[in-house]
Design an enzyme around this catalytic site. Sequence first.
Site, PDB file in Angstrom:
ATOM      1  N   SER A   9      -7.490 -14.910  -1.605  1.00  0.00           N
ATOM      2  CA  SER A   9      -7.417 -14.057  -2.797  1.00  0.00           C
ATOM      3  C   SER A   9      -7.641 -14.899  -4.042  1.00  0.00           C
ATOM      4  O   SER A   9      -7.294 -16.093  -4.063  1.00  0.00           O
ATOM      5  CB  SER A   9      -6.029 -13.409  -2.887  1.00  0.00           C
ATOM      6  OG  SER A   9      -5.865 -12.747  -4.122  1.00  0.00           O
ATOM      7  N   TYR A  29       3.091 -13.907  -2.806  1.00  0.00           N
ATOM      8  CA  TYR A  29       1.783 -13.517  -2.255  1.00  0.00           C
ATOM      9  C   TYR A  29       0.724 -14.566  -2.641  1.00  0.00           C
ATOM     10  O   TYR A  29      -0.049 -15.037  -1.802  1.00  0.00           O
ATOM     11  CB  TYR A  29       1.402 -12.142  -2.814  1.00  0.00           C
ATOM     12  CG  TYR A  29      -0.026 -11.714  -2.545  1.00  0.00           C
ATOM     13  CD1 TYR A  29      -0.383 -11.147  -1.321  1.00  0.00           C
ATOM     14  CD2 TYR A  29      -1.018 -11.873  -3.520  1.00  0.00           C
ATOM     15  CE1 TYR A  29      -1.696 -10.764  -1.069  1.00  0.00           C
ATOM     16  CE2 TYR A  29      -2.323 -11.488  -3.278  1.00  0.00           C
ATOM     17  CZ  TYR A  29      -2.660 -10.928  -2.050  1.00  0.00           C
ATOM     18  OH  TYR A  29      -3.961 -10.550  -1.813  1.00  0.00           O
TER      19      TYR A  29
END
Length: 245
Positions: A140, A154
């Site tokens: 990501s 995350y």
Amino acid sequence: MTRSPVVLITGSSRGIGAATALYFAKQGYSVCINYKTDESSARLVAEKIRMFGVKTEIFKADVSYEPDVLALFLFIDEIFGRLDVLVNNAGILKGQMTLLEMDAERINYILSTNITSAFLCSREALKRMENGGSIVNVSSAAAKTGSPNEYIDYAASKGAMDTFTIGLAKEVASTGIRVNSVRPGLIYTDMHSDGGEKDRVDRLKSKLPLGRGGTPEEVAAAIYFLASEHASFTTGSFVDVAGGL
Ligand code: NAP
């Protein structure tokens, strides 16, 4: 044994994983679809894939849980008889908060789902890629931004994914297996609802140089490129699919 190449995409019942499953099917791959809870969405993806005339099956497995991972790969052995490409896509996030509000249960849940899963699935894939193969990790843009005030747990899991990609790529390069990664950012999927903000992409898209959110299909195209022979001299590399972020 299935004659066409076989791809396993973890978390392919919805979002980027589902789009990637369809993309590989269009290129003639047999596709093993994996899901954790949403069986009806997984079945829908399989129905669409069968329209391309390739083999596909769905398999329920929590890829952060080792016994489920072992069962998933035994299923691939029995049903497909080979594995050419693994896409470590399964990933989650939880509600937006600062570190001060996070507890160990949440942090460990994020880390085991987003990164332990990639270790376990890659280990099992490598055992089956005796004649070479390709692994693509879905990281990501958060690995670079750190996602402050939203979900640094995350983001940290994706930072770990990037280090894993670099290390594993070097570890297995001599065996003919390539390991690469895509780093998406602000893609229209259900994931943002899990973070408590369904319209997050639309709130933030104007901050991206390209000025819009991305689609799961745009990420799927990059994943396919890295897995394919078009990227035959590429390993330990990253493709950002994040509108210029
Ligand atoms: P999504 O739409 O929420 O889909 C998540 C998928 O992962 C679902 O198929 C889900 O299965 C599966 N899954 C979750 N936990 C699992 C587990 N323990 N075992 C097996 N499958 C599991 O998410 P997405 O946006 O497509 O995200 C896919 C990947 O892209 C993730 O790694 C995410 O971090 C990354 N990413 C997304 C964005 C974005 O803006 N959307 C940006 C950067 C990176 P069920 O359907 O059964 O729940």
